[in-house]
Design a protein around this motif. Structure first.
Motif, PDB file in Angstrom:
ATOM      1  N   ALA A  87      -6.302   6.840   3.067  1.00 39.81           N
ATOM      2  CA  ALA A  87      -4.635   7.541   3.424  1.00 39.81           C
ATOM      3  C   ALA A  87      -4.933   7.143   4.695  1.00 39.81           C
ATOM      4  CB  ALA A  87      -4.766   8.844   2.957  1.00 39.81           C
ATOM      5  N   ASN A 139       2.512   3.087  -9.367  1.00 37.81           N
ATOM      6  CA  ASN A 139       2.495   4.180  -8.368  1.00 37.81           C
ATOM      7  C   ASN A 139       0.871   4.210  -8.176  1.00 37.81           C
ATOM      8  OD1 ASN A 139       5.062   4.800  -8.352  1.00 37.81           O
ATOM      9  ND2 ASN A 139       4.868   6.319  -9.585  1.00 37.81           N
ATOM     10  N   THR A 170      -7.636   6.312  -5.676  1.00 38.13           N
ATOM     11  CA  THR A 170      -7.943   7.534  -6.818  1.00 38.13           C
ATOM     12  C   THR A 170      -7.204   7.585  -7.922  1.00 38.13           C
ATOM     13  OG1 THR A 170      -6.374   8.946  -5.412  1.00 38.13           O
ATOM     14  CG2 THR A 170      -8.864   8.906  -4.479  1.00 38.13           C
ATOM     15  N   ASN A 171      -5.993   6.848  -7.805  1.00 36.73           N
ATOM     16  CA  ASN A 171      -5.066   6.876  -9.122  1.00 36.73           C
ATOM     17  C   ASN A 171      -4.172   5.798  -9.270  1.00 36.73           C
ATOM     18  OD1 ASN A 171      -4.145   8.098 -11.695  1.00 36.73           O
ATOM     19  ND2 ASN A 171      -2.403   8.931 -10.327  1.00 36.73           N
ATOM     20  N   GLY A 201      -0.892   8.490   1.931  1.00 36.05           N
ATOM     21  CA  GLY A 201      -1.699   8.561   0.610  1.00 36.05           C
ATOM     22  C   GLY A 201      -1.254   8.001  -0.313  1.00 36.05           C
ATOM     23  N   SER A 202      -0.083   7.492  -0.557  1.00 34.24           N
ATOM     24  CA  SER A 202       0.381   6.583  -1.987  1.00 34.24           C
ATOM     25  C   SER A 202       1.412   5.610  -1.487  1.00 34.24           C
ATOM     26  CB  SER A 202       1.069   7.785  -2.746  1.00 34.24           C
ATOM     27  OG  SER A 202       2.114   8.424  -1.880  1.00 34.24           O
ATOM     28  N   ASP A 238      -7.751   7.592  -1.487  1.00 25.64           N
ATOM     29  CA  ASP A 238      -8.434   8.898  -1.076  1.00 25.64           C
ATOM     30  C   ASP A 238      -8.296   9.174   0.325  1.00 25.64           C
ATOM     31  OD1 ASP A 238      -9.843   6.862   0.310  1.00 25.64           O
ATOM     32  OD2 ASP A 238     -11.702   7.226  -0.573  1.00 25.64           O
ATOM     33  N   SER A 239      -9.018  10.143   0.998  1.00 21.74           N
ATOM     34  CA  SER A 239      -8.572  10.635   2.267  1.00 21.74           C
ATOM     35  C   SER A 239      -8.830   9.492   3.438  1.00 21.74           C
ATOM     36  CB  SER A 239      -9.433  12.038   2.858  1.00 21.74           C
ATOM     37  OG  SER A 239     -10.808  11.820   2.820  1.00 21.74           O
ATOM     38  N   GLN A 271       3.718   2.231  -3.797  1.00 20.40           N
ATOM     39  CA  GLN A 271       4.269   1.641  -5.196  1.00 20.40           C
ATOM     40  C   GLN A 271       4.058   0.135  -5.089  1.00 20.40           C
ATOM     41  OE1 GLN A 271       8.593   1.985  -6.435  1.00 20.40           O
ATOM     42  NE2 GLN A 271       7.733   3.743  -7.843  1.00 20.40           N
ATOM     43  N   LYS A 275      -2.467   5.709  -5.494  1.00 19.65           N
ATOM     44  CA  LYS A 275      -2.890   7.058  -4.631  1.00 19.65           C
ATOM     45  C   LYS A 275      -4.028   6.645  -4.001  1.00 19.65           C
ATOM     46  CE  LYS A 275      -0.338  11.014  -6.366  1.00 19.65           C
ATOM     47  NZ  LYS A 275      -0.543  12.228  -6.869  1.00 19.65           N
TER      48      LYS A 275
END
Length: 744
Positions: free
Chosen positions: A421, A413, A398-399, A456-457, A417-418, A459, A415
Motif C-alpha cells: 500500500a 477487486n 492480501t486479497n 491499499g486497494s 499489504d501495508s 480494481q 488489496k
C-alpha cells in the motif's frame, strides 16, 4: 400425527425433483471423472533459481487453490521426480467436444487466409503472374470471391520491399566504392559522407513506406485478438443476470460483429459461420472442460504488476510522460526487428507488453505484431511497481475477489499489504492524471487514469465474462508460484473412455441390482411401509445425482460406490422406524399414535448413526481431498450427499406420506409387516466383557499386521512408483470390445 400444510410440503418436494431432473437432463447434465469418461493427462516441468525440496508440493498446492478451489472438478495432481508434476482432468462431454472441434476447424480454415511473413518471402521470387495465381488461390472465399483489395495491398508491399532492398544494396555498393577510393582530401570525405547520409535517409523513407504497407496488409487480415474479443462478448451476454443488461450486451455483441464483417466483406460468411459455431459451443461448454483452459491457468504465474503508460506527444511543452513520433517509430522498429521479449530484457526506458483486451488501449501507444496487439509501457524507476526481487522491499497481495465496476460490469477487486500500500501510494501520487497499466503475468488487462493517490486497494476492469473474472480472482488469491512452469508440457496424452464405458455399465448394473434387491425385500417384508420406503429411496437417489449436477461435482467410480452404499444406508433409517412402529402397535397404540411414537423414538438413533457417517465424509473430503486423492473425495461427496438426503427422505418425506394417507383415510388399521425371525431376548450388556476382549484381540492383531508389513502395505497414492503408457494394437480387445484408436 396430523398433517399440516401437506399440499405445500409436497409441492416443495415436487419442485426439488423438477430442479434436479431439469439440471440432469436439460441444464448442467452429469460430469464423469477421468476414470469413467477418460480425459487428458499433461506433465509439466517447474524451473526454480533456488534449491527447494518441497517445490513441487508448494506449486501444486497453489495451483489447486487457483484451478479448483472447491475440489469438485476431479482434477488429479501427482508430483513426479526431476521437478515435474502430472495433472489429469476429465474429458469434456461428447456434444461439447463435437462443437469445439467444429468451431476450431472452421476458425483455422478462416485464419488460413491471413497473410504471414512466410507468404511474403515465398512470393518475392515469383513473377507477377505467378504471384497473382498463388494469391488468388489463397485469398478466395468459399463462394469463389477473391479479396482483390488485399492482393493490391500485397503488391504494394512487395514493390516497397523491392525498393527498400534496392536502396540498401545501393548503400552497400556506395560504401564499397568509397572504401576503394584512396583520396583523403577533406572535401572528398565530406562529399562521401553527404552521399552516404542521403542513401541512409532514402533507406529510412523506404523502410517507413515498407512498414506502412505491412500495416495495411495486416489490416486486411482477420485480426485474431479482435475477433476473439468480439466472440467473448457473447459469453458476457449469456452470463448477465439482469434482462436489461443481457439485452444491451447482445446488442453490443451484434453491432461489433456486424462492424467486423463490414471491415472484411469478402470473409463475412466465414466469420458468421465461425461465430455461429462458437455460440453453439458456448451454450453447452462448462468452465475448465477443455485442456487449453487448464493450460492457461497452470501457465499463469499469478504475478501482479503496475506500470505507467506513456502517451503520444501532442505539443512540445508536455514532455513528462509523452513520446515524440520519431521515438515511437524507433520502438515500433525494435518490436518488428527483435520481438517483445528481447526488448523487455534490454533495460530501456520503455518496453512492449501484450494486451488482454483491445478495448483498454484507447489513447495508448500500441502496435500489432504477429497478430497480437502490444502497448508500450514504462520501465523507468518511479513509474512501476513490480514483483519484489532479491534485495528489494517486499510487498504482497492480501486479497482478490470478484466485484463490479462503476457500470455494474464484472471486475476484480484487490488489496495490498501495508508495504504494498505504501509503495502503491507513492506510485500513484507521483503519476497523477496518467494511465497506469495493470498487468497479470506480463499481460495488460486495463489501464485506468490515476485521478488521485491510491493506497491499499484497486480494481481490474475490462470486458470480462463472470468466469474470466472468477479465474483472475482465483489466480491472484491463490498467490504467485514458487517457480516458473515451462509453458510447453513435457508430455500430453488423451486417454479414451473405452474402459470407462465398461466400468460405468458395470457400476450401473451393480447399482440397479442393489436397488432392485433392496426394494423387493422392503416391499415383501414391510408391505405398504416398504413401498413408502422405496419411494423415499428413489427420491434419495434423484436428489443425490441432481445435487451433483447442480453443483457440477464430478462423478467417479468411487462415487458410484458411494451411491450404492447409500442405497443400504437410506433404508436403514426406515427399518429402525418400522421396527419401532411394530413395537408401538404391539403395545396397543392406535396407528396414528404408533406412527408418531415410532418417528420420535427412532429419531435419536438415526441422527446419531448418520451424523457420525457425515463427519467421516467431511473428514475424507477436506483432508484426503487436500492431498490429491480425488478418488476418496468422489466417494465422500456421494456418500455425504446420500447421508443428508436419506435423513430428509426417511425422517421427513415418509412421515409426510403417512400423514397424507391418514388424512385421506387410506390407513385406518394397524399396519401389517412380515416377521421371519422370531423375537429373541439376549442380555447383550451382560456379555460386554466378552466382546471387549474380542475387540481388543482384533485391534492388537490389526496393529501388529500393520507393523509387520510396514511400507509394503502402502499403494502408489502414498508411495512412489513407475508409470508406463502403452498403445494397443488395432485388434486389441477389452471385454470383447474394440478400444478407440486413441486409447492408452
Amino acid at each position: 400425527m396430523t398433517g399440516k400444510y401437506l399440499p405445500l410440503k409436497f409441492i416443495f418436494v415436487a419442485l426439488l425433483v423438477a430442479l434436479c431432473l431439469g439440471s440432469i437432463f436439460y441444464m448442467n447434465g452429469l460430469v464423469y471423472g477421468p476414470d469413467i469418461a477418460g480425459g487428458n493427462s499433461m506433465t509439466f516441468r517447474v524451473e526454480s533459481e533456488t534449491e527447494n525440496p518441497h517445490l513441487i508440493e508448494q506449486v501444486i498446492a497453489i495451483l489447486k487453490k487457483r484451478v479448483d478451489p472447491q475440489g469438485l472438478s476431479s482434477i488429479e495432481w501427482r508430483p513426479l521426480k526431476n521437478n515435474c508434476f502430472e495433472v489429469r482432468m476429465p474429458a469434456a462431454r461428447k456434444k461439447s467436444r463435437e462443437f469445439s472441434k467444429a468451431y476450431f476447424d472452421a476458425r483455422e480454415k478462416l485464419l488460413s487466409h491471413n497473410i504471414t511473413r512466410a507468404n511474403i518471402r515465398n512470393l518475392r521470387g515469383l513473377t507477377q503472374q505467378q504471384r497473382h495465381a498463388q494469391l488468388s488461390k489463397l485469398l478466395t472465399n468459399s463462394g469463389g470471391t477473391v479479396d482483390e483489395k488485399q492482393i493490391d495491398r500485397i503488391e504494394t508491399l512487395l514493390k516497397d520491399a523491392a525498393a527498400l532492398d534496392a536502396k540498401e544494396k545501393a548503400l552497400v555498393a556506395l560504401n564499397a566504392s568509397f572504401a576503394k577510393d584512396t583520396r583523403t582530401a577533406s572535401k572528398v570525405i565530406a562529399e562521401q559522407q553527404k552521399q552516404q547520409q542521403a542513401a541512409k535517409d532514402a533507406i529510412s523513407i523506404a523502410h517507413g513506406k515498407y512498414l506502412a504497407s505491412w500495416k495495411n496488409v495486416l489490416a486486411g487480415n482477420i485480426n485474431v485478438n479482435s475477433f476473439d474479443a468480439i466472440l467473448r462478448g457473447y459469453n458476457i451476454a449469456i452470463q448477465q443476470g439482469n434482462n436489461t443488461d443481457k439485452d444491451n450486451a447482445f446488442i453490443d455483441y451484434d453491432s461489433r460483429l456486424d462492424e467486423f464483417c463490414r471491415q472484411h466483406t469478402v470473409w463475412k460468411n466465414g466469420i458468421m459461420d465461425v461465430a455461429g459455431l462458437y455460440r453453439k459451443w458456448s451454450d453447452v461448454r462448462r468452465p475448465l472442460e477443455d485442456p487449453s483452459d487448464l493450460k492457461k491457468m497452470i501457465q499463469q504465474a499469478g504475478i501482479l504488476e503496475f506500470r505507467i503508460a506513456p502517451q503520444p506527444r501532442t505539443n512540445q511543452e508536455d514532455v513528462t510522460n509523452t513520446l515524440p513520433k520519431d521515438e515511437i517509430k524507433a520502438y515500433q522498429q525494435l518490436l518488428e526487428d527483435e520481438g517483445p521479449k528481447a526488448l523487455q530484457g534490454q533495460g530501456k526506458d520503455y518496453a512492449w507488453y501484450p494486451v488482454h483486451n483491445e478495448d483498454s488501449i484507447e489513447f495508448l501507444i500500441s502496435w500489432d505484431y504477429h497478430g497480437q496487439t502490444y502497448v508500450l509501457l514504462s520501465n523507468k524507476a518511479g513509474q512501476k511497481l513490480l514483483r519484489p526481487g532479491p534485495g528489494q522491499p517486499k510487498w504482497a497481495l492480501t486479497n482478490a475477489s470478484v466485484g463490479s465496476d462503476q457500470f455494474g460490469a464484472a471486475a476484480v477487486n484487490f488489496k495490498l499489504d501495508s508495504a504494498g500500500a505504501s509503495q502503491f501510494a507513492m506510485l500513484t501520487k507521483n503519476n497523477l492524471k496518467r494511465p497506469m497499466a495493470i498487468l497479470l503475468d506480463d499481460e495488460m488487462y486495463s489501464a485506468p487514469n490515476i485521478q488521485s493517490m491510491i493506497s491499499g486497494s484497486g480494481q481490474i476492469t475490462g470486458r470480462f465474462t463472470y468466469e474470466e473474472v472468477k479465474k483472475l480472482a482465483q489466480t491472484l488469491a491463490a498467490g504467485s508460484l514458487r517457480g516458473k512452469i515451462d509453458p510447453n508440457p513435457i508430455s500430453e496424452t488423451a486417454f479414451s473412455a473405452a474402459l470407462g464405458e465398461i466400468n460405468i455399465e458395470k457400476g450401473k448394473k451393480a447399482a440397479a441390482i442393489g436397488l432392485i434387491a433392496v426394494a423387493v425385500f422392503m416391499l415383501i417384508y414391510y408391505l405398504l411401509c416398504g413401498a413408502i420406503a422405496n419411494f423415499a429411496l428413489l427420491l434419495n437417489i434423484i436428489l443425490i445425482i441432481g445435487a451433483m449436477s447442480i453443483f457440477r461435482a464430478v462423478l467417479t467410480l468411487p462415487g458410484i460406490a458411494g451411491i450404492i452404499l447409500t442405497i443400504g444406508i437410506a433404508v436403514d433409517a426406515n427399518v429402525l422406524i418400522f421396527e419401532r412402529l411394530r413395537e408401538e402397535q404391539a403395545a396397543g397404540f392406535g396407528v396414528k399414535q404408533a406412527l408418531k411414537n415410532a418417528y420420535e423414538r427412532a429419531f435419536s438413533a438415526i441422527i446419531d448413526a448418520n451424523i457420525t457417517t457425515l463427519l467421516i465424509c467431511l473428514f475424507l473430503f477436506f483432508v484426503f481431498g487436500q492431498i490429491g486423492m480425488q478418488e476418496v473425495r468422489g466417494f465422500a461427496i456421494t456418500l455425504g450427499l446420500g447421508v443428508v438426503f436419506s435423513m430428509f427422505t426417511a425422517l421427513v418425506v415418509t412421515r409426510w406420506v403417512f400423514e397424507a394417507l391418514l388424512d385421506m383415510k387410506i390407513i385406518r388399521k394397524p399396519l401389517h409387516m412380515q416377521r421371519w425371525i422370531p423375537k429373541i431376548n439376549v442380555r447383550w450388556i451382560s456379555k460386554r466383557y466378552f466382546f471387549w476382549f474380542i475387540s481388543l484381540i482384533l485391534i492388537v492383531v490389526g496393529i501388529a499386521s500393520l507393523a509387520w508389513q510396514g511400507k509394503n502395505i502402502l499403494g502408489i497414492e502414498f508411495s512412489s512408483g513407475t508409470q508406463a503408457t502403452m498403445k494397443f494394437q488395432s485388434d486389441a480387445l477389452i471385454d470383447g470390445k474394440l478400444p478407440n484408436d486413441d486409447i492408452v
